[in-house]
Design a protein around this motif. Structure first.
Motif, PDB file in Angstrom:
ATOM      1  N   HIS A 150       0.831  -1.213   0.000  1.00 23.54           N
ATOM      2  CA  HIS A 150       0.000   0.000   0.000  1.00 23.54           C
ATOM      3  C   HIS A 150       0.865   1.263   0.000  1.00 23.54           C
ATOM      4  CE1 HIS A 150      -4.207  -1.416   0.450  1.00 23.54           C
ATOM      5  NE2 HIS A 150      -3.632  -2.512   0.968  1.00 23.54           N
ATOM      6  N   GLY A 151       1.974   1.231   0.714  1.00 28.16           N
ATOM      7  CA  GLY A 151       2.851   2.399   0.705  1.00 28.16           C
ATOM      8  C   GLY A 151       3.476   2.624  -0.652  1.00 28.16           C
ATOM      9  N   TRP A 152       3.933   1.539  -1.296  1.00 28.26           N
ATOM     10  CA  TRP A 152       4.521   1.681  -2.622  1.00 28.26           C
ATOM     11  C   TRP A 152       3.478   2.147  -3.651  1.00 28.26           C
ATOM     12  CZ3 TRP A 152       8.895   2.413  -4.826  1.00 28.26           C
ATOM     13  CH2 TRP A 152       9.047   2.193  -6.200  1.00 28.26           C
ATOM     14  N   GLN A 153       2.227   1.716  -3.496  1.00 32.67           N
ATOM     15  CA  GLN A 153       1.163   2.155  -4.389  1.00 32.67           C
ATOM     16  C   GLN A 153       0.949   3.660  -4.297  1.00 32.67           C
ATOM     17  OE1 GLN A 153      -2.772   0.716  -3.391  1.00 32.67           O
ATOM     18  NE2 GLN A 153      -3.343   0.526  -5.548  1.00 32.67           N
ATOM     19  N   LYS A 154       1.011   4.199  -3.100  1.00 38.48           N
ATOM     20  CA  LYS A 154       0.837   5.651  -2.913  1.00 38.48           C
ATOM     21  C   LYS A 154       2.010   6.420  -3.499  1.00 38.48           C
ATOM     22  CE  LYS A 154      -2.053   5.399   1.228  1.00 38.48           C
ATOM     23  NZ  LYS A 154      -2.206   3.921   1.257  1.00 38.48           N
ATOM     24  N   ILE A 155       3.229   5.907  -3.294  1.00 43.10           N
ATOM     25  CA  ILE A 155       4.410   6.598  -3.832  1.00 43.10           C
ATOM     26  C   ILE A 155       4.427   6.516  -5.354  1.00 43.10           C
ATOM     27  CG2 ILE A 155       6.940   6.501  -3.924  1.00 43.10           C
ATOM     28  CD1 ILE A 155       6.945   5.686  -1.020  1.00 43.10           C
ATOM     29  N   GLU A 156       4.060   5.372  -5.896  1.00 38.70           N
ATOM     30  CA  GLU A 156       4.042   5.227  -7.352  1.00 38.70           C
ATOM     31  C   GLU A 156       3.002   6.147  -7.996  1.00 38.70           C
ATOM     32  OE1 GLU A 156       4.122   1.498 -10.537  1.00 38.70           O
ATOM     33  OE2 GLU A 156       3.070   1.301  -8.617  1.00 38.70           O
ATOM     34  N   ASP A 175      -8.017  14.543  -0.120  1.00 41.00           N
ATOM     35  CA  ASP A 175      -8.827  15.751  -0.005  1.00 41.00           C
ATOM     36  C   ASP A 175     -10.267  15.479  -0.451  1.00 41.00           C
ATOM     37  OD1 ASP A 175      -9.527  18.379   0.427  1.00 41.00           O
ATOM     38  OD2 ASP A 175      -8.672  19.103  -1.471  1.00 41.00           O
ATOM     39  N   ALA A 176     -10.400  14.667  -1.471  1.00 36.81           N
ATOM     40  CA  ALA A 176     -11.759  14.327  -1.946  1.00 36.81           C
ATOM     41  C   ALA A 176     -12.494  13.457  -0.941  1.00 36.81           C
ATOM     42  CB  ALA A 176     -11.668  13.600  -3.290  1.00 36.81           C
ATOM     43  N   LEU A 177     -11.758  12.677  -0.159  1.00 39.43           N
ATOM     44  CA  LEU A 177     -12.377  11.815   0.854  1.00 39.43           C
ATOM     45  C   LEU A 177     -12.632  12.555   2.164  1.00 39.43           C
ATOM     46  CD1 LEU A 177     -10.307   8.555   0.260  1.00 39.43           C
ATOM     47  CD2 LEU A 177     -12.710   8.949  -0.358  1.00 39.43           C
ATOM     48  N   GLY A 178     -12.194  13.774   2.279  1.00 39.35           N
ATOM     49  CA  GLY A 178     -12.427  14.573   3.477  1.00 39.35           C
ATOM     50  C   GLY A 178     -11.362  14.426   4.549  1.00 39.35           C
ATOM     51  N   VAL A 179     -10.168  13.995   4.163  1.00 38.89           N
ATOM     52  CA  VAL A 179      -9.066  13.848   5.130  1.00 38.89           C
ATOM     53  C   VAL A 179      -8.469  15.227   5.392  1.00 38.89           C
ATOM     54  CG1 VAL A 179      -6.820  12.782   5.578  1.00 38.89           C
ATOM     55  CG2 VAL A 179      -8.593  11.511   4.337  1.00 38.89           C
ATOM     56  N   PRO A 180      -8.317  15.654   6.656  1.00 42.20           N
ATOM     57  CA  PRO A 180      -7.688  16.954   6.933  1.00 42.20           C
ATOM     58  C   PRO A 180      -6.189  16.906   6.628  1.00 42.20           C
ATOM     59  CG  PRO A 180      -8.129  15.793   8.977  1.00 42.20           C
ATOM     60  CD  PRO A 180      -8.755  14.978   7.889  1.00 42.20           C
ATOM     61  N   LEU A 181      -5.675  18.068   6.220  1.00 41.79           N
ATOM     62  CA  LEU A 181      -4.252  18.165   5.835  1.00 41.79           C
ATOM     63  C   LEU A 181      -3.897  17.051   4.859  1.00 41.79           C
ATOM     64  CD1 LEU A 181      -2.681  18.918   9.357  1.00 41.79           C
ATOM     65  CD2 LEU A 181      -3.284  20.546   7.560  1.00 41.79           C
ATOM     66  N   PRO A 182      -4.476  17.038   3.699  1.00 39.69           N
ATOM     67  CA  PRO A 182      -4.328  15.891   2.789  1.00 39.69           C
ATOM     68  C   PRO A 182      -2.896  15.647   2.322  1.00 39.69           C
ATOM     69  CG  PRO A 182      -5.403  17.722   1.658  1.00 39.69           C
ATOM     70  CD  PRO A 182      -5.320  18.102   3.099  1.00 39.69           C
ATOM     71  N   THR A 183      -2.142  16.715   2.041  1.00 38.72           N
ATOM     72  CA  THR A 183      -0.774  16.505   1.554  1.00 38.72           C
ATOM     73  C   THR A 183       0.112  15.902   2.643  1.00 38.72           C
ATOM     74  OG1 THR A 183      -1.015  18.400   0.058  1.00 38.72           O
ATOM     75  CG2 THR A 183       1.222  17.632   0.528  1.00 38.72           C
ATOM     76  N   ALA A 184       0.020  16.458   3.856  1.00 40.44           N
ATOM     77  CA  ALA A 184       0.810  15.903   4.964  1.00 40.44           C
ATOM     78  C   ALA A 184       0.372  14.481   5.285  1.00 40.44           C
ATOM     79  CB  ALA A 184       0.666  16.787   6.202  1.00 40.44           C
ATOM     80  N   ALA A 185      -0.926  14.214   5.218  1.00 37.85           N
ATOM     81  CA  ALA A 185      -1.411  12.866   5.479  1.00 37.85           C
ATOM     82  C   ALA A 185      -0.944  11.886   4.408  1.00 37.85           C
ATOM     83  CB  ALA A 185      -2.938  12.872   5.542  1.00 37.85           C
ATOM     84  N   ALA A 186      -0.856  12.371   3.149  1.00 43.36           N
ATOM     85  CA  ALA A 186      -0.381  11.502   2.063  1.00 43.36           C
ATOM     86  C   ALA A 186       1.092  11.153   2.253  1.00 43.36           C
ATOM     87  CB  ALA A 186      -0.613  12.189   0.718  1.00 43.36           C
ATOM     88  N   ASP A 189      -1.649   5.357  11.701  1.00 41.05           N
ATOM     89  CA  ASP A 189      -2.010   5.469  10.285  1.00 41.05           C
ATOM     90  C   ASP A 189      -3.342   4.770   9.998  1.00 41.05           C
ATOM     91  OD1 ASP A 189      -1.597   6.016   7.485  1.00 41.05           O
ATOM     92  OD2 ASP A 189      -0.987   3.920   7.264  1.00 41.05           O
ATOM     93  N   MET A 190      -3.511   3.580  10.555  1.00 42.73           N
ATOM     94  CA  MET A 190      -4.765   2.851  10.327  1.00 42.73           C
ATOM     95  C   MET A 190      -5.937   3.480  11.089  1.00 42.73           C
ATOM     96  SD  MET A 190      -4.208   0.460   8.129  1.00 42.73           S
ATOM     97  CE  MET A 190      -3.252   1.757   7.308  1.00 42.73           C
ATOM     98  N   ALA A 191      -5.647   4.049  12.248  1.00 40.48           N
ATOM     99  CA  ALA A 191      -6.728   4.721  12.989  1.00 40.48           C
ATOM    100  C   ALA A 191      -7.247   5.925  12.216  1.00 40.48           C
ATOM    101  CB  ALA A 191      -6.211   5.145  14.369  1.00 40.48           C
ATOM    102  N   GLY A 192      -6.332   6.697  11.596  1.00 39.52           N
ATOM    103  CA  GLY A 192      -6.764   7.833  10.771  1.00 39.52           C
ATOM    104  C   GLY A 192      -7.567   7.378   9.568  1.00 39.52           C
TER     105      GLY A 192
END
Length: 231
Positions: free
Chosen positions: A25-31, A42-53, A83-86
């Motif tokens: 899952h981490g490699w999928q996000k980086i890729e 941001d579309a899912l409503g996560v606060p601070l989306p860039t930092a969370a990504a 990470d999973m709790a968020g």
């Protein structure tokens, strides 16, 4: 009844499986890119989306690898649990339990729940003994510290002093006496003449007897002639 070696092997397999899922899952996000992942958050409503990504991408990739080798399990497990709790709170909590229900994708929280609880278990010390953390700890225990070496040196010094005090002093070795001079046998001693100048008295050498000198005042006798009358 489980035995300790069996539990250690099971813990290694559990860490291996959970670590592979996190790394994927981490490699999928980086890729996909941190920016694209941030827009999805941001579309899912996560606060601070860039930092969370950024956090989720690198924590899942590096944390999964750390789970496999067993490095820093208390910290690694805690970071993955956060990470999973968020993800549970901001993305999957209102989607139901199942990821797929029938033919429709529900995007439920079953996966993040299982991964989060496993991470919490590893953070609490459930990773077993076959870990890199355990190997480093055993090396430190077998290596004596500087304070222990100083204490051992002081103890050995005190013990040597005690042995020196209780050990009896050695007696000085006596030098061997020289052999006594042989006593001469009187029967074998050669007689020396009384006038021998080598004869030594207590006070010194014996002086030779002085010959009486003829007085020069007495007239010398003349030889008698044929008549018997002295001249």
């Amino acid at each position: 009844m489980r035995t300790r070696p069996l539990y250690d092997v099971a813990a290694v397999l559990a860490r291996l499986g959970v670590g592979i899922v996190f790394m994927a899952h981490g490699w999928q996000k980086i890729e996909a890119g941190v920016t694209a992942t941030g827009r999805s958050f941001d579309a899912l409503g996560v606060p601070l989306p860039t930092a969370a990504a950024v956090y989720s991408a690198f924590v899942e990739l590096l944390g999964g690898a750390a789970l496999i080798v067993g490095l820093g399990l208390p910290v690694t497990g805690a970071l993955l649990f956060i990470d999973m709790a968020g993800a549970f709170v901001f993305v999957h909590a209102d989607q139901g339990l199942f990821l797929v229900d029938g033919k429709s994708v529900q995007n439920g929280y079953e996966l993040v729940l299982a991964l989060g609880m496993a991470s919490l278990l590893f953070a609490a010390g459930g990773g077993g003994r076959l870990t890199l953390d355990q190997w480093v700890a055993s090396k430190r225990l077998h290596r004596p510290s500087q304070g222990d070496e100083d204490e051992e040196d002081a103890a050995s010094f005190v013990e040597s002093l005690r042995q020196a005090e209780t050990k009896p002093a050695k007696k000085p070795r006596r030098s061997p006496k020289p052999p006594a001079a042989p006593v001469p046998d009187p029967s074998e001693t050669p007689d020396k003449p009384a006038d021998d100048p080598d004869d030594v008295l207590v006070a010194g050498r014996r002086k030779p007897a002085q010959r009486r000198r003829t007085s020069s005042t007495q007239p010398a006798r003349r030889p008698a002639d044929d008549t018997g009358t002295p001249n």
